[in-house]
Write a protein that holds these residues in place. Structure first.
Motif, PDB file in Angstrom:
ATOM      1  N   ALA A  55       0.586  -1.115  -0.107  1.00 42.76           N
ATOM      2  CA  ALA A  55      -0.045   0.077   0.114  1.00 42.76           C
ATOM      3  C   ALA A  55       0.794   1.340  -0.022  1.00 42.76           C
ATOM      4  O   ALA A  55       0.732   2.267  -0.727  1.00 42.76           O
ATOM      5  CB  ALA A  55      -0.976  -0.014   1.353  1.00 42.76           C
ATOM      6  N   VAL A  56       1.930   1.359   0.716  1.00 41.79           N
ATOM      7  CA  VAL A  56       2.702   2.530   0.943  1.00 41.79           C
ATOM      8  C   VAL A  56       3.598   2.630  -0.584  1.00 41.79           C
ATOM      9  O   VAL A  56       3.569   3.791  -0.961  1.00 41.79           O
ATOM     10  CB  VAL A  56       3.842   2.302   2.055  1.00 41.79           C
ATOM     11  CG1 VAL A  56       4.758   3.344   1.789  1.00 41.79           C
ATOM     12  CG2 VAL A  56       3.157   2.417   3.454  1.00 41.79           C
ATOM     13  N   TYR A  57       4.055   1.344  -1.085  1.00 37.83           N
ATOM     14  CA  TYR A  57       4.751   1.423  -2.125  1.00 37.83           C
ATOM     15  C   TYR A  57       3.923   2.068  -3.377  1.00 37.83           C
ATOM     16  O   TYR A  57       3.988   2.438  -4.376  1.00 37.83           O
ATOM     17  CB  TYR A  57       5.282   0.099  -2.493  1.00 37.83           C
ATOM     18  CG  TYR A  57       6.215   0.004  -3.955  1.00 37.83           C
ATOM     19  CD1 TYR A  57       7.475   0.674  -4.048  1.00 37.83           C
ATOM     20  CD2 TYR A  57       5.470  -0.514  -4.946  1.00 37.83           C
ATOM     21  CE1 TYR A  57       8.017   0.536  -5.383  1.00 37.83           C
ATOM     22  CE2 TYR A  57       6.082  -0.555  -6.336  1.00 37.83           C
ATOM     23  CZ  TYR A  57       7.491  -0.198  -6.162  1.00 37.83           C
ATOM     24  OH  TYR A  57       7.825  -0.236  -7.560  1.00 37.83           O
ATOM     25  N   SER A  58       2.683   1.403  -3.284  1.00 40.94           N
ATOM     26  CA  SER A  58       1.625   1.793  -4.362  1.00 40.94           C
ATOM     27  C   SER A  58       1.387   3.153  -4.135  1.00 40.94           C
ATOM     28  O   SER A  58       1.339   3.809  -5.411  1.00 40.94           O
ATOM     29  CB  SER A  58       0.253   1.100  -4.102  1.00 40.94           C
ATOM     30  OG  SER A  58      -0.668   1.437  -4.996  1.00 40.94           O
ATOM     31  N   THR A  59       1.176   3.812  -3.000  1.00 37.50           N
ATOM     32  CA  THR A  59       0.823   5.268  -2.916  1.00 37.50           C
ATOM     33  C   THR A  59       2.285   6.123  -3.461  1.00 37.50           C
ATOM     34  O   THR A  59       1.747   6.930  -4.274  1.00 37.50           O
ATOM     35  CB  THR A  59       0.677   5.540  -1.417  1.00 37.50           C
ATOM     36  OG1 THR A  59      -0.505   4.691  -0.879  1.00 37.50           O
ATOM     37  CG2 THR A  59       0.269   7.122  -1.343  1.00 37.50           C
ATOM     38  N   ARG A  60       3.312   5.862  -2.930  1.00 36.95           N
ATOM     39  CA  ARG A  60       4.491   6.526  -3.583  1.00 36.95           C
ATOM     40  C   ARG A  60       4.653   6.238  -4.970  1.00 36.95           C
ATOM     41  O   ARG A  60       4.840   7.392  -5.709  1.00 36.95           O
ATOM     42  CB  ARG A  60       5.875   5.776  -2.905  1.00 36.95           C
ATOM     43  CG  ARG A  60       7.093   6.568  -3.148  1.00 36.95           C
ATOM     44  CD  ARG A  60       8.291   5.903  -2.586  1.00 36.95           C
ATOM     45  NE  ARG A  60       7.858   5.664  -1.125  1.00 36.95           N
ATOM     46  CZ  ARG A  60       8.386   4.228  -0.709  1.00 36.95           C
ATOM     47  NH1 ARG A  60       8.859   3.646  -1.398  1.00 36.95           N
ATOM     48  NH2 ARG A  60       8.047   4.197   0.488  1.00 36.95           N
ATOM     49  N   GLU A  61       4.124   5.148  -5.502  1.00 37.23           N
ATOM     50  CA  GLU A  61       4.258   4.860  -7.021  1.00 37.23           C
ATOM     51  C   GLU A  61       3.406   5.702  -7.702  1.00 37.23           C
ATOM     52  O   GLU A  61       3.529   6.175  -8.890  1.00 37.23           O
ATOM     53  CB  GLU A  61       4.165   3.355  -7.559  1.00 37.23           C
ATOM     54  CG  GLU A  61       4.252   3.097  -8.742  1.00 37.23           C
ATOM     55  CD  GLU A  61       4.347   1.642  -8.915  1.00 37.23           C
ATOM     56  OE1 GLU A  61       3.130   1.193  -9.464  1.00 37.23           O
ATOM     57  OE2 GLU A  61       5.268   0.784  -8.965  1.00 37.23           O
ATOM     58  N   ARG A  62       2.134   5.666  -7.329  1.00 39.66           N
ATOM     59  CA  ARG A  62       1.021   6.670  -7.550  1.00 39.66           C
ATOM     60  C   ARG A  62       1.510   8.008  -7.743  1.00 39.66           C
ATOM     61  O   ARG A  62       1.118   8.749  -8.837  1.00 39.66           O
ATOM     62  CB  ARG A  62      -0.289   6.405  -6.836  1.00 39.66           C
ATOM     63  CG  ARG A  62      -1.015   5.173  -7.244  1.00 39.66           C
ATOM     64  CD  ARG A  62      -2.577   5.193  -6.866  1.00 39.66           C
ATOM     65  NE  ARG A  62      -2.631   5.332  -5.330  1.00 39.66           N
ATOM     66  CZ  ARG A  62      -2.717   4.428  -4.343  1.00 39.66           C
ATOM     67  NH1 ARG A  62      -2.706   3.080  -5.057  1.00 39.66           N
ATOM     68  NH2 ARG A  62      -2.795   4.918  -3.362  1.00 39.66           N
ATOM     69  N   LYS A  63       2.150   8.679  -6.663  1.00 40.49           N
ATOM     70  CA  LYS A  63       2.341   9.987  -6.557  1.00 40.49           C
ATOM     71  C   LYS A  63       3.481  10.233  -7.443  1.00 40.49           C
ATOM     72  O   LYS A  63       3.463  11.031  -8.255  1.00 40.49           O
ATOM     73  CB  LYS A  63       2.890  10.073  -5.204  1.00 40.49           C
ATOM     74  CG  LYS A  63       3.368  11.585  -4.853  1.00 40.49           C
ATOM     75  CD  LYS A  63       3.929  11.954  -3.443  1.00 40.49           C
ATOM     76  CE  LYS A  63       4.267  13.273  -3.347  1.00 40.49           C
ATOM     77  NZ  LYS A  63       4.778  13.462  -1.921  1.00 40.49           N
ATOM     78  N   ILE A  64       4.406   9.260  -7.825  1.00 38.11           N
ATOM     79  CA  ILE A  64       5.392   9.534  -8.845  1.00 38.11           C
ATOM     80  C   ILE A  64       4.584   9.509 -10.210  1.00 38.11           C
ATOM     81  O   ILE A  64       4.964  10.225 -11.328  1.00 38.11           O
ATOM     82  CB  ILE A  64       6.427   8.273  -8.580  1.00 38.11           C
ATOM     83  CG1 ILE A  64       7.427   8.735  -7.456  1.00 38.11           C
ATOM     84  CG2 ILE A  64       7.428   8.276 -10.055  1.00 38.11           C
ATOM     85  CD1 ILE A  64       8.277   7.565  -7.335  1.00 38.11           C
ATOM     86  N   ARG A  65       4.029   8.354 -10.445  1.00 41.92           N
ATOM     87  CA  ARG A  65       3.256   8.547 -11.862  1.00 41.92           C
ATOM     88  C   ARG A  65       2.478   9.830 -11.939  1.00 41.92           C
ATOM     89  O   ARG A  65       2.497  10.399 -13.107  1.00 41.92           O
ATOM     90  CB  ARG A  65       2.301   7.388 -11.947  1.00 41.92           C
ATOM     91  CG  ARG A  65       2.850   6.081 -12.019  1.00 41.92           C
ATOM     92  CD  ARG A  65       2.017   5.015 -12.372  1.00 41.92           C
ATOM     93  NE  ARG A  65       2.661   3.494 -12.242  1.00 41.92           N
ATOM     94  CZ  ARG A  65       1.977   2.633 -12.167  1.00 41.92           C
ATOM     95  NH1 ARG A  65       0.668   2.628 -11.878  1.00 41.92           N
ATOM     96  NH2 ARG A  65       2.585   1.400 -12.112  1.00 41.92           N
ATOM     97  N   ARG A  66       1.650  10.049 -10.852  1.00 35.28           N
ATOM     98  CA  ARG A  66       0.830  11.500 -10.992  1.00 35.28           C
ATOM     99  C   ARG A  66       1.826  12.571 -11.290  1.00 35.28           C
ATOM    100  O   ARG A  66       1.568  13.512 -12.216  1.00 35.28           O
ATOM    101  CB  ARG A  66       0.271  11.784  -9.559  1.00 35.28           C
ATOM    102  CG  ARG A  66      -0.832  12.917  -9.969  1.00 35.28           C
ATOM    103  CD  ARG A  66      -1.703  13.041  -8.855  1.00 35.28           C
ATOM    104  NE  ARG A  66      -1.251  12.986  -7.323  1.00 35.28           N
ATOM    105  CZ  ARG A  66      -1.115  11.979  -6.752  1.00 35.28           C
ATOM    106  NH1 ARG A  66      -1.856  10.891  -6.790  1.00 35.28           N
ATOM    107  NH2 ARG A  66      -0.404  11.981  -5.340  1.00 35.28           N
TER     108      ARG A  66
END
Length: 147
Positions: A55-66
């Protein structure tokens, strides 16, 4: 056990009933249902088996993608704005040239108008002179006839 397996311990199977109103063939419908009926793999990335780290990695990854998406969107926006400004500048140049040509045509038309006005005035003056001469000739003829 994943959320899906907890809620649906027995795999859900969809059956295909022939529907004549769809634009899909029987084979296409069966292929779609086979994709839906595939068993769920608990080790797949979306199954939630990796816990809070995912979940943390996914949030960080989503932030980077965004952020990357926003940068790309901003780049496209700058490019569109640049193209728009270039198009406006081209329009300004084209309209300046057209305006100059119209001013030249207007100047020529005004000169032609002055020439025609002078010619018209000369013809009117000549017409008055000719009418006066004709009137004198009628009077002379009338005098000759009456004598």
């Amino acid at each position: 056990m994943s959320f899906y397996e907890e809620k649906f311990p027995v795999p859900v199977r969809f059956t295909c009933q022939p529907v004549s109103e769809t634009m899909f063939t029987q084979g296409e419908i069966e292929e779609l249902f086979s994709l839906i009926n595939q068993p769920v793999d608990p080790s797949s990335p979306g199954s939630g088996s990796q816990g809070s780290n995912r979940a943390v990695y996914s949030t960080r990854e989503r932030k980077i993608r965004r952020m990357q998406s926003n940068r790309e969107s901003a780049r496209r926006s700058r490019w569109r704005k640049k193209r728009h400004v270039e198009n406006l500048n081209n329009d300004v140049n084209r309209l300046r040239i057209e305006n100059r040509e119209l001013k030249n045509r207007l100047g020529l038309t005004m000169q032609y108008n002055l020439i025609l006005s002078a010619e018209n005035e000369r013809l009117r003056s000549e017409s008055v002179t000719l009418l006066a001469t004709l009137l004198d000739l009628y009077r002379t003829l009338e005098t000759i006839i009456l004598q």
